[in-house]
Every structure is written in C-alpha cells, then in structure tokens.
Design an enzyme around this catalytic site. Structure first.
Site: not given
Length: 873
Positions: A140, A280-284, A316-317, A339
């Site tokens: 992303e 911070g993180a990625m929602e794959n 959140h993720e 988001e």
C-alpha cells in the site's frame, strides 16, 4: 475512464493472478525471478495491454486466447510506472484470456514492495553464531508493482495464488494458509504454495519468509464449525513478546464479527513483527504486518505506555479486515473510508476491552487535538481529497484521513447512537462485500439504519476543508452562538468561510436545569434562551469536531467548576483555549490562568493536555529568554504538587493511568528544574549504567535518561547512545533515540544528527531522532542548518520512500515561530523537485507563519503576566 484521475485503460481487467517467485538471492545483488499468469477479462479488442510495473524487468510476455501470441515489444513509462505490451495481432473480447509474464525484480531496502531490513533481524537463539534476514512486503498504496507486474489499482480486484521458493530452514507466510510444501529441484530449497485468496485489491497481497516462530491462540467463536487459529509470528527469540497482542487479536476478531454482523472472512489470522517498517502496521488480508513496537510487548521490561499502542494498533488493523479489505474504497480519494473508520472502531474495541483506560479521553487528547492542529492551516485538505494518480496518495495518509476522519465518525455515531451507527455499517458491508464502495454508499447504509438523510447533514464534513470555531456571546439568561472557519493564523477570508457546518451543540448544564437548546446548529448563528448562567458548557464530552470560544469570564468560571466536567470536557476546554490563543481569538494569559486551576488534577489524560498545551506555548516563545525562563518556572510550580504526591514508587495495584501520570510528571518536573527530581534521576541513572538495572523502573527510562542528558551532558549522552547500540529491548531503542535529543551543546547536537543519519539507525527511526532535536529549543535552529548542509545525503537516504522523507521534514521543521526561518525554508526548497513532500512544506510554512504572528502579538502580554506573578523579572 473518470476525468479526475489517471488510471489504466479499461479495455482489460484482471480476475486472477498465479504468482511464482524463485531464484531468490539471499545476498548481493538481492534479485529474484518471477512468473505471473494473469486471467484477463478482455472487454474490447486490443493489440496493446498496459499494466503497472516499477523497477522490474519483464523478460517475456505471452497472451493465450484462441492461440498463444508472444509480445512483439515491451515498453516502459517510468514516470507513470507502467509497462505496455504490444502484440502482433489483436485479441478479441473474451473472459478466458491468460497473460503470462516472466520478470526479474530486486529485493530492496526501501520498506516498499518486496524488501528486506537494512540490517539483520534478531539473532537466532538456537544458533548463536548465525544471523537471519527476514523478508517481507509492503504494497500500500502503489508498490505491488515493485514486486510483480500487475493492475495496481484498488478497484481492479482479483484473486491470487502465490508460491515461493525459499531455503528449507525458513518459514513462508502469505494471506492464506499454506496449501503445499514440496522439495525444490535445487539443493537446500523448498517451494511453498498457498491457498487461493478471496477477490481483493493488489495492495492487500502479502508474503514474507524468515527464521520465524510463533505463539498461537484460537477465536472463542466458531467459524464454519471451527475455532480460527490466530498467530503472532516473530523472528526467533521474540515470540513470547507477542502474547499481549495475541490476547487482544482473537477477542477483537470475535467482537468485530458480532458488531459487523459478518463473520471474519478468512480461515486464519496472522500477525507478523517486521524489523523495519515505514508505517505503524499494514492490514494485508490474513497476514497483518507491524513494526515491532506496535505488536511486541515484554511484560517485565517494556514501558507500560506501549500496552496501549499495541492493543490499539492490533484492533485498528483487524478492523480493516472488514472495512477496507472486504469492502474497499473505489479510489484513493476516498482513503478515509478505510482509515477513518478503522481508527474510530479501533478505539471503540479497546474501550470495550479496557474500560479502565478511559479510551475516549485519550482519543480527545491525542487524536482530536492532532487532527485539529493539521486542519487549522490553509494547506490542509478535505477528508475526501482529489487524487489524480496513485503516486500522489502517500501524502494523504495523514492526520486528516485517519484522525479527522475518525473524529467525524465519532461525532456522527454520537448523534445517531452507536448501535444504530454500527447497524448502518453492517448494512454497508453486507451490500458491498468483496467489492468497492464510495462515501455515498456508506451514507446510504447509515441512512437506512437511522431513517435520517445522513449525507444531507454530514457530507460537508467530508468534502470541505477545515472546521469551525463556535463563538459564544452572553446576555442575561441566553447566549448567542456563531460559527466561522478556524485558522491558527486568525485571518480567515470571506471566501474561506462559505461553509455552514452541521454542529451538534451538546449543551451541558447544571443538573435539572437543561435548557431547550436545539440539538444542532444548522445556520451560521442562533440564540439559545433559557440558559442557567451558574453553569453551562457546549460540546458535551467533545463529541463535536469544533473549537468553542467562550467569553473570558466564562472560561475562568469553567476552570473553577472543572469538577462538573468530564475528562473529555476538561481536555477539550484546555485544547480549545490554547488553539484560540494562537489564532488571536483568545489570549495566552487566559490560557495560563486556566492551567493554574489544574494544579490539583489527578487524571493522566488531563495532565497530558495541560503539559502539551503548555509545551506548545513554551516552544513559540523559546527565543525570548525572559519569557522562556518565566514559563519554565510556571511549569515547575504547576506540576510540583502532584509530582511530589505521586513520588517515584510504582504500586502493583495502581491503575495503568496512574503509572503513566507518574512518568509524565517526573519528566516534566525534572526538565523544568525540580532539584529533588533531578538528584534522584541522576542517582538512578548512575546506578543503572553501573550495572544495577533494577535501580530504574522500566517506565521511567525515558524520564530519567532525558533529565540526565540535560543535566550531565556528554557522559550521559554517551551512555544512552551505547544503550541504543546494545540493547535487546523492543522499545528500548526508541526510548534511547528520543532521549538523546535532549543534548544541550552544539557539539553533541551535531554528533547526534550524524548518528541518526548513519547506518547505525534504521531509516524507519530517523524521524524519532530528528523530532527530539526539533522539540529542543537549544538545538532546533541547528537542526535546520544541519539538514541544509547535509541535504544531498538526507534526500538520498530517506527519499527512496517518500513516506519516510515527508514524515522527517514535518517533525523537523514545524516547531519554529520565526518568519525569517519560514522564508529560509521556502528559499531552500525553491526550484527543487519536491514531489512527494510538497504538501508537507505547505503545512510547515503555514504553521511557522501562524506561530510567528502569535509570538509577535502575545509576547509582551505574556511577559507582563509572568512578571506580575513573580515568574519572570
């Protein structure tokens, strides 16, 4: 093709990808080979097919329809990151066309696409003499095209098969569970393949491999008759630090399955700690990746403040697994749909799991105030912002899309009722599952659930820039309220104030004396009668996203009756007063008078706002020695009572928030000159670095290290720098880096700048060092001179990933209050290629300009106020 965006031709659409990665070199030149077979739906006759490809070499392209046709030419457009495949004959419309591509790529160290950490990951505890890299992906917003040729747009959804050839002793992960592992024809290698994914956007695809281990739990709910496995993966030796995240993950999955009324749609949920990460993180989907401090927590050694961070980021993720992954925004202009909602519902989930953390107070203090700050400058942007092409989108992964978006959702949920709001979300998700949606689609779901035309009153909040200030005027028994756009510069032009916002008034009055005030303001101004003048406050619990400007005597009265206010009300009152002082709608002296009334406050979140607001004032006036000294003394007097009351000792039975308050007050008092705090901090510092690690509570490392570096200079600086280089603590490196910025001499400031710009500090963490120097009035101007002098190196080191460079510039340059610095920054960047951070430079310029105007207007009055009270002579 929409006229407002540059997208791929619509003549073909992908429906499925079969990706194979092999010949992966685990050393220089760090390249790999791949094959991707793409099932295409050919909408119209074509001879050319254009898709996305960036920093890849496509060696061979062949299309299979009625017969195979090999591409006669492959051309590249580097600017648009596209490759065009030209064929000698046309391909007729068909849903059964396969495009086969073989290609070569590079595993980079830019934290984008298919990448590796810039340094080895955690050393293996099983084999102490070996180190193992880990490999991961970050796609992303538009970096899947760095890893394989694809149609890299969010509404071109497809399913994916992935197989990857890796060393036999490594573990591979992807979105779906492993389907099969077989021995490679090459010695020491194996081929791991995964189950087919659901239909999804390219940016949600992910794979990773390394020397991984994991901790596991299961959902308590059954899905298709089974409890789903939930795992936290780490490099070897760190897995036990994943248990805190694991405990939250399975509960959050079950919670969201209930409230969204759609069961978690995948057969597993993996969380992976990645040692270098730009975000911070990625929602794959099914394989969420995190930077280590956002997912790992050591119960014995981590600072307790990281509990909150880990719990929230996990929620959140996982919210994205529905909101963003199952239903995806149609185009990047509606990023906020992903988001903003994930941010709000992440806070919602943690409030349910930890009601004692006062999550909504934290939201008002952190999220709302941060969103207000960015949205109060001219160079802000609407929540839904036009995006011409995907290469522009990284700059809107900002506080407007996330935090203002979440704040507007919170305002809307409070108005509709949370249960009704979530029912509307469930309708939206069910209707658009596995597809793409727009903001209007969300309004339709919420309107169906509530029976109200939601878009009619909330749409301006999404499509218009800025937010209002509600100005209150008092008359006996009544008040008049008037809304106008708020800018920190205080110079709103008529054409900038054309929006009439829907404002929930949320009147709070003395018990039993509520007036008949309207629920919302839908005009520019109105009069509210029947007000009990003994006590009233607008914007109950700060659910409305606006500032409120009270007459000076009312502000003073509210401070005197703060016991009648909620935590959110107190935070909002202070935040509003500070912002209005900057804009000139209020005064700094009024703010300081209000802060004096909070000396006996015992809530961590309220104190956080008090100290944050005061720090902002001190920052603006830091170049005036008399004012700076007076504000420092004022700070010390303000915090001394509660600091001494709390003391240094942590009680295992005390609340999480009390522990955080102790750390905050000790740091503030020590840095403001409290002699007793400084003496104890130095004593604990010396004991810790003499080998007695138990002498310093882990929650006080930041406070003590910052105080010691400020007071002791180079010996403390050298000790903390060595700690950064040698610690194995997950959060210890971050704490050390932010502490080192407290240096007081030009020599140490230059040394620290060179240190965090060197290979000793990961690119992901450079902004932490720079931010700490920028926050330090002794080093702020020197930092800018160092950046200018070293710009080619800064640009080269950080510019490979514009997310990193944009963030670095924001935190480095936004603390000034000098118009000459503003002009110098503008002159320095004039004529340079600033694409990727141009919006950031606009925000920085607006911020400095507003602060400079504020300083010139209030400086004399602040000095007079401080002098009259004995804080400055």
């Amino acid at each position: 093709m929409p006229a407002d965006r540059d997208v791929l031709p619509t003549s073909v659409k992908p429906t499925h990808y079969d990706i194979s990665l092999y010949d992966i070199s685990l050393g220089a030149p760090w390249n790999y080979t791949g094959t991707v077979i793409i099932d295409l739906d050919v909408k119209e006759e074509v001879k050319d097919i254009t898709l996305n490809s960036h920093q890849l070499k496509i060696h061979h392209a062949q299309i299979q329809a009625s017969e195979p046709i090999k591409a006669s030419n492959i051309s590249y457009n580097e600017k648009s990151q596209q490759a065009t495949l030209s064929f000698p004959s046309s391909v007729a419309p068909s849903t059964k066309v396969k495009l086969t591509l073989t290609f070569e790529g590079t595993i980079n160290n830019l934290m984008a696409g298919f990448y590796k950490p810039a340094a080895p990951a955690s050393p293996s505890t099983a084999r102490d003499d070996e180190f193992h890299y880990m490999f991961s992906t970050q796609f992303e917003s538009s970096d899947a095209r760095r890893a394989f040729p694809c149609f890299d747009e969010p509404n071109l959804k497809a399913s994916f098969d992935v197989q990857i050839e890796i060393p036999e002793d490594q573990t591979a992960l992807s979105n779906q569970p492993e389907k099969e592992t077989k021995k490679s024809k090459k010695d020491g290698l194996k081929v791991v393949s995964f189950e087919t994914t659901p239909v999804m956007s390219t940016y949600l695809l992910a794979w990773a491999f390394g020397d991984f281990e994991y901790v596991e739990d299961f959902t308590r709910r059954k899905y298709n008759g089974k409890n789903l496995p939930v795992r936290v993966y780490t490099t070897r030796g760190l897995k036990e630090q994943g248990r805190f995240a694991l405990e939250h993950a399975h509960q959050v999955i079950d919670m969201f399955s209930d409230i969204f009324k759609i069961e978690y749609p995948l057969p597993k949920s993996d969380l992976l700690a990645v040692h270098e990460f730009s975000h911070g993180a990625m929602e794959n989907w099914g394989l969420v990746t995190y930077r280590t401090t956002a997912v790992l927590f050591d119960e014995k050694n981590s600072d307790q403040k990281y509990r909150n961070r880990v719990a929230y980021v996990v929620a959140h993720e996982l919210a994205h697994q529905w909101f963003g992954n199952l239903v995806t925004m149609d185009w990047w202009s509606e990023l906020w749909l992903n988001e903003g909602f994930a941010t709000w519902v992440g806070w919602y989930a943690i409030d349910k799991l930890h009601p004692d953390w006062d999550i909504w107070g934290q939201f008002v203090q952190e999220a709302m105030q941060t969103a207000f700050t960015l949205d109060s400058v001219r160079n802000s942007h609407p929540i839904e912002v036009p995006v011409k092409d995907a290469l522009e989108v990284d700059q809107i992964f900002d506080h407007i899309s996330y935090l203002k978006g979440a704040s507007v959702i919170r305002m809307l949920a409070a108005h509709l009722g949370t249960e009704t709001f979530l029912n509307g979300v469930a309708i939206y998700l069910k209707k658009h599952a596995y597809g793409n949606a727009t903001t209007k689609d969300l309004w339709a779901g919420l309107s169906e659930a509530s029976g109200q035309d939601v878009g009619a009153f909330i749409d301006d909040w999404i499509r218009q820039i800025g937010f209002p200030v509600l100005t209150v005027a008092e008359e006996p028994g009544q008040i008049s309220v008037k809304q106008s756009r708020f800018l920190t510069t205080g110079d709103v032009k008529p054409e900038e104030d054309s929006t009439t916002w829907w404002l929930p008034l949320g009147l709070k009055a003395a018990v039993g004396k509520e007036s008949n005030a309207p629920k919302a303001l839908t005009s520019k101004e109105t009069t509210i009668r029947g007000i009990d003048e003994s006590f009233y406050k607008l914007n109950r619990d700060q659910t409305g996203f606006y500032r409120t400007n009270y007459p000076p005597k009312r502000l003073e009265a509210l401070g005197s009756k703060k016991d009648q206010l909620s935590i959110q009300d107190k935070i909002g009152l202070i935040g509003d007063a500070q912002a209005l002082a900057v804009s000139g709608d209020g005064t700094t002296t009024g703010l300081l008078g209000l802060l004096e009334k909070f000396q006996d406050e015992d809530n961590y979140l309220v104190w956080s706002q008090v100290i944050t607001s005061l720090a902002s004032v001190r920052q603006v006036f830091s170049t005036n020695e008399k004012v700076s000294k007076g504000l420092k003394d004022f700070t010390l007097k303000l915090v001394t009572r509660e600091t001494e009351k709390l003391g240094w000792d942590f009680d295992p039975s005390e609340s999480y928030l009390t522990a955080q308050l102790r750390a905050l007050l000790i740091a503030t008092a020590g840095l403001a000159g409290h002699e007793g705090i400084i003496a104890t901090a130095n004593k604990q510092f010396d004991a810790y670095f003499s080998g007695d690690k138990a002498a310093l509570n882990q929650n006080l490392r930041s406070a003590v290290w910052r105080i010691a570096i400020t007071e002791k200079g180079k010996p403390a600086y050298d000790a903390v720098k060595d700690e950064f280089l040698t610690t194995t603590s997950v959060d210890g490196r971050e704490i050390a880096l932010t502490s080192l910025g407290r240096v007081q001499s030009p020599e140490l400031a230059e040394d620290f700048f060179k240190f965090f710009m060197s290979e000793h500090v990961a690119v992901q963490d450079v902004h932490s060092g720079s931010s700490s120097l920028a926050a330090n009035s002794k080093t702020r101007h020197q930092l800018w001179e160092l950046i200018k002098a070293d710009w080619p190196h800064v640009r080269e080191r950080l510019g490979g990933n514009m997310v990193v460079l944009d963030r670095f510039l924001r935190v480095s340059l936004n603390k000034f209050s000098d118009a000459t610095v503003q002009q110098d920054i503008e002159a320095f960047f004039e004529g340079k290629d600033n694409k990727g951070y141009d919006r950031c430079l606009g925000v920085v310029g607006d911020t400095i300009g507003g602060n400079a105007t504020y300083k010139a207007r209030d400086e004399a009055a602040v000095l007079e106020w401080l002098s009259a009270r004995g804080y400055s002579t």
